[in-house]
Write a protein that holds these residues in place. Structure first.
Motif, PDB file in Angstrom:
ATOM      1  N   ASN A 218       0.860  -1.184   0.000  1.00  0.00           N
ATOM      2  CA  ASN A 218       0.000   0.000   0.000  1.00  0.00           C
ATOM      3  C   ASN A 218       0.899   1.237   0.000  1.00  0.00           C
ATOM      4  O   ASN A 218       0.972   1.971   0.983  1.00  0.00           O
ATOM      5  N   PRO A 219       1.602   1.469  -1.124  1.00  0.00           N
ATOM      6  CA  PRO A 219       2.569   2.569  -1.144  1.00  0.00           C
ATOM      7  C   PRO A 219       1.924   3.929  -0.931  1.00  0.00           C
ATOM      8  O   PRO A 219       2.594   4.855  -0.448  1.00  0.00           O
ATOM      9  N   GLN A 220       0.637   4.081  -1.272  1.00  0.00           N
ATOM     10  CA  GLN A 220      -0.026   5.370  -1.044  1.00  0.00           C
ATOM     11  C   GLN A 220      -0.045   5.730   0.445  1.00  0.00           C
ATOM     12  O   GLN A 220      -0.025   6.895   0.817  1.00  0.00           O
ATOM     13  N   ALA A 221      -0.062   4.688   1.291  1.00  0.00           N
ATOM     14  CA  ALA A 221      -0.032   4.899   2.734  1.00  0.00           C
ATOM     15  C   ALA A 221       1.374   4.782   3.305  1.00  0.00           C
ATOM     16  O   ALA A 221       1.564   4.820   4.521  1.00  0.00           O
ATOM     17  N   GLY A 222       2.365   4.618   2.422  1.00  0.00           N
ATOM     18  CA  GLY A 222       3.735   4.498   2.888  1.00  0.00           C
ATOM     19  C   GLY A 222       4.082   3.132   3.438  1.00  0.00           C
ATOM     20  O   GLY A 222       5.014   2.995   4.224  1.00  0.00           O
ATOM     21  N   ILE A 223       3.358   2.103   3.010  1.00  0.00           N
ATOM     22  CA  ILE A 223       3.560   0.734   3.498  1.00  0.00           C
ATOM     23  C   ILE A 223       3.848  -0.156   2.306  1.00  0.00           C
ATOM     24  O   ILE A 223       3.004  -0.311   1.419  1.00  0.00           O
ATOM     25  N   GLN A 224       5.058  -0.741   2.260  1.00  0.00           N
ATOM     26  CA  GLN A 224       5.404  -1.583   1.114  1.00  0.00           C
ATOM     27  C   GLN A 224       6.606  -2.468   1.440  1.00  0.00           C
ATOM     28  O   GLN A 224       7.577  -2.027   2.056  1.00  0.00           O
ATOM     29  N   TYR A 225       6.484  -3.717   0.993  1.00  0.00           N
ATOM     30  CA  TYR A 225       7.599  -4.663   1.125  1.00  0.00           C
ATOM     31  C   TYR A 225       8.763  -4.224   0.240  1.00  0.00           C
ATOM     32  O   TYR A 225       8.565  -3.731  -0.870  1.00  0.00           O
TER      33      TYR A 225
END
Length: 249
Positions: A218-225
């Motif tokens: 969820n890169p829009q929320a700043g969450i990404q592997y």
């Protein structure tokens, strides 16, 4: 993903108590030796003790440690990996004294375990668990030699004057993590310096929050592997634990 669990790795659940709350640790160690070994506490993210955390514990057992997954929320209290778990984490963020008591109860249970050397313990943690690892260092807990924070939160607990921090500290941080912006990074390094801690910070460019979790997307929320950051952070952790837990052994 971790490799398949070796048949030589023993796993067990272990109940321990903080106040009136029963918590349940997940413990793993190699059965090849009965000698006491360094113990690694693993603090979970905001969803509670989960399968990915138990896999990490098993990986640590494969490296020759006794892995000990903490249970901050209490036995059977679990959220979902991709759900909003604010209702579980929130009370502990609001009451950091409660969080400290819960963490110290887990550490005390680990120190009592028959396979763990009570004077050679480290703690690692992910996200909320990274904050938990740092709070253990801040507590000046006995037997705790080092802590590692993976994409953790940095806010200090504000529980009075900070005593000197004896445990060594390694922070593994995604530079693009919106939950720990550069101002927070500078603040925690200032805090650790003033507490005379032996600290290190590894910041990974273009890495976001939850960079070690393959399901994070969820890169829009700043969450990404981020596979590179995960690999590099695990290597850094291994070197840190080797140095920290074998000094004076």
């Amino acid at each position: 993903m971790s490799p398949p669990l070796s048949p030589q790795i023993h796993t067990e659940y272990l109940d321990y108590v903080e106040g009136e709350t029963v918590c349940q640790a997940y413990v793993a160690y190699a059965e090849s030796s009965e000698a006491r070994r360094p113990g690694i506490l693993v603090a979970h993210a905001w969803d509670g003790q989960s399968e990915p955390i138990r896999e990490r514990v098993e990986q640590l057992a494969g490296l020759g440690y006794v892995g000990f997954a903490l249970d901050v929320y209490g036995k059977g209290v679990r959220g979902g990996v991709m759900e909003d778990n604010s209702h579980l984490m929130g009370p502990f963020m609001a009451d950091r004294a409660l969080l400290r008591r819960r963490l110290l109860a887990g550490l005390a249970a680990a120190r009592r375990h028959e396979r763990i050397d009570p004077d050679r313990i480290a703690a690692i943690g992910y996200c909320f668990g990274g904050l938990c690892a740092l709070d253990l260092a801040r507590s000046a807990a006995p037997g705790l030699r080092g802590v590692v924070s993976f994409h953790g939160l940095f806010h200090p607990p504000a529980l009075g004057p900070q005593a000197p921090i004896q445990a060594k500290v390694l922070i593994l941080h995604g530079w693009d993590d919106p939950m720990a912006p550069p101002a927070d990074v500078l603040a925690v390094t200032k805090e650790l310096t003033e507490a005379k801690a032996d600290w290190q910070l590894h910041a990974y460019g273009h890495a976001m929050h939850a960079f070690t979790y393959p399901g994070a997307n969820n890169p829009q929320a700043g969450i990404q592997y981020n596979a590179a950051a995960e690999r590099r952070s695990w290597i850094a952790m291994r070197a840190f634990l080797e140095e920290t837990l074998n000094e004076g052994a």
